[in-house]
Enzyme design. Sequence first.
Site: not given
Ligand SMILES: Cc1cc2nc3c(=O)[nH]c(=O)nc-3n(C[C@H](O)[C@H](O)[C@H](O)COP(=O)(O)O)c2cc1C
Length: 373
Positions: A206-207, A144, A230, A104, A19
């Site tokens: 995740n990450g 999450k 993400g 968050c 998300p």
């Molecule tokens: C622009 C943006 C908005 C995000 N909004 C949410 C959110 O609404 N809810 C949530 O659980 N994580 C949110 N995240 C975190 C991502 O879901 C994810 O946990 C984080 O980006 C790490 O994963 P990645 O390295 O694959 O990006 C957001 C991340 C980004 C970059």
Amino acid sequence: MESLKLGSLEVWPPVVLAPMAGITNAPFRTLCREQGGGLFVCEMITTRALVERNAKTLKMIRFDPSERPRSIQLYGVDPVTVGRAVRMIAEEDLADHVDLNFGCPVPKVTRRGGGSALPYKRNLLRAILREAVRNAGTLPVTMKMRKGIDDDHLTYLDAGRIAVEEGVAAVALHGRTAVQHYGGTADWQAIARLKEAVTDIPVLGNGDIWSAADALRMMAETGCDGVVVGRGCLGRPWLFRDLAAACEGGEERVRPLLGEVAATMDRHATLLAECFGSEQHAVADFRKHVGWYLKGFTVGADLRRRLATSETLAGLREGLAELDPVQPWPDGADAPRGKTHPRDRVHLPVGWLDDPYDLAVPGAEAELDTSGG
Ligand SMILES: Cc1cc2nc3c(=O)[nH]c(=O)nc-3n(C[C@H](O)[C@H](O)[C@H](O)COP(=O)(O)O)c2cc1C
């Protein structure tokens, strides 16, 4: 590799679109879903706004009729309101899956005891999960989270245990603490530790998954049951084709020409206009995607600027038509994208760390920010 089982829901491949507030709306999910299977989670929805039937919030949880399963991420700090929101989703058949966001890191939220500050309060976390599961009927509820507030205040193992005890269907861990924000690298070892500790329900990692190879590596190194992707798919919805192929044992890797990227950009902006019912709003919203789509490609600064400041779909298309359609996918396009900055501290309410077990519910202001995880 096995499919991901979230209660009665079976997801193949075991891949989840993370998300992302302001990003994973229905148009973006459509682009990703067309590429490959998985679970595609909507933008974060605040529980108060949902139970108050805020018009904008109700629009945000509209799904294309072809979208199954329908997945909603909720964010809330009050067990009663979270329970009411989940009940509303279940009773009114608004979704097939509910995810709860406890990751968050935004100061406005953690300062009030919300977001990634909340799991520190074990009993409050338990109360929220309990109310969510109790009101969900047959819908699977997942959570999450991040590793914790900082390295001295890790919460993810306790949170995983509490999730199992409260009947949560799966837990997803972003391998960073709140203070890390999006800086440094995600700690996949923490995902492995959570997987060792949580044996009853699936654990999602995740990450820092930037490619299908990263996804396979995370599963191999941590033993996690699925991956949550993400930033890697920002401007690259075709990453889901690579992920699906990799899960099937294939080596396919989509490397579109710039002309194909331009066609996707056009489609994305067009879908946004249909969804928002406003061309102006759509084109403004699309601006943030331009840099991600063009990352690594050779495109002049003036054209990039014009694409990122178009005010109409026609203007955007004029710019897209100027891109070199046969320019090949550059290696630089696979680079990390999106937020990457760390923070120096996490803002918390005064005395927040004194008692991990107190049950005081943060005020409504802890739900005011909608910028996500
Ligand atoms: C622009 C943006 C908005 C995000 N909004 C949410 C959110 O609404 N809810 C949530 O659980 N994580 C949110 N995240 C975190 C991502 O879901 C994810 O946990 C984080 O980006 C790490 O994963 P990645 O390295 O694959 O990006 C957001 C991340 C980004 C970059």
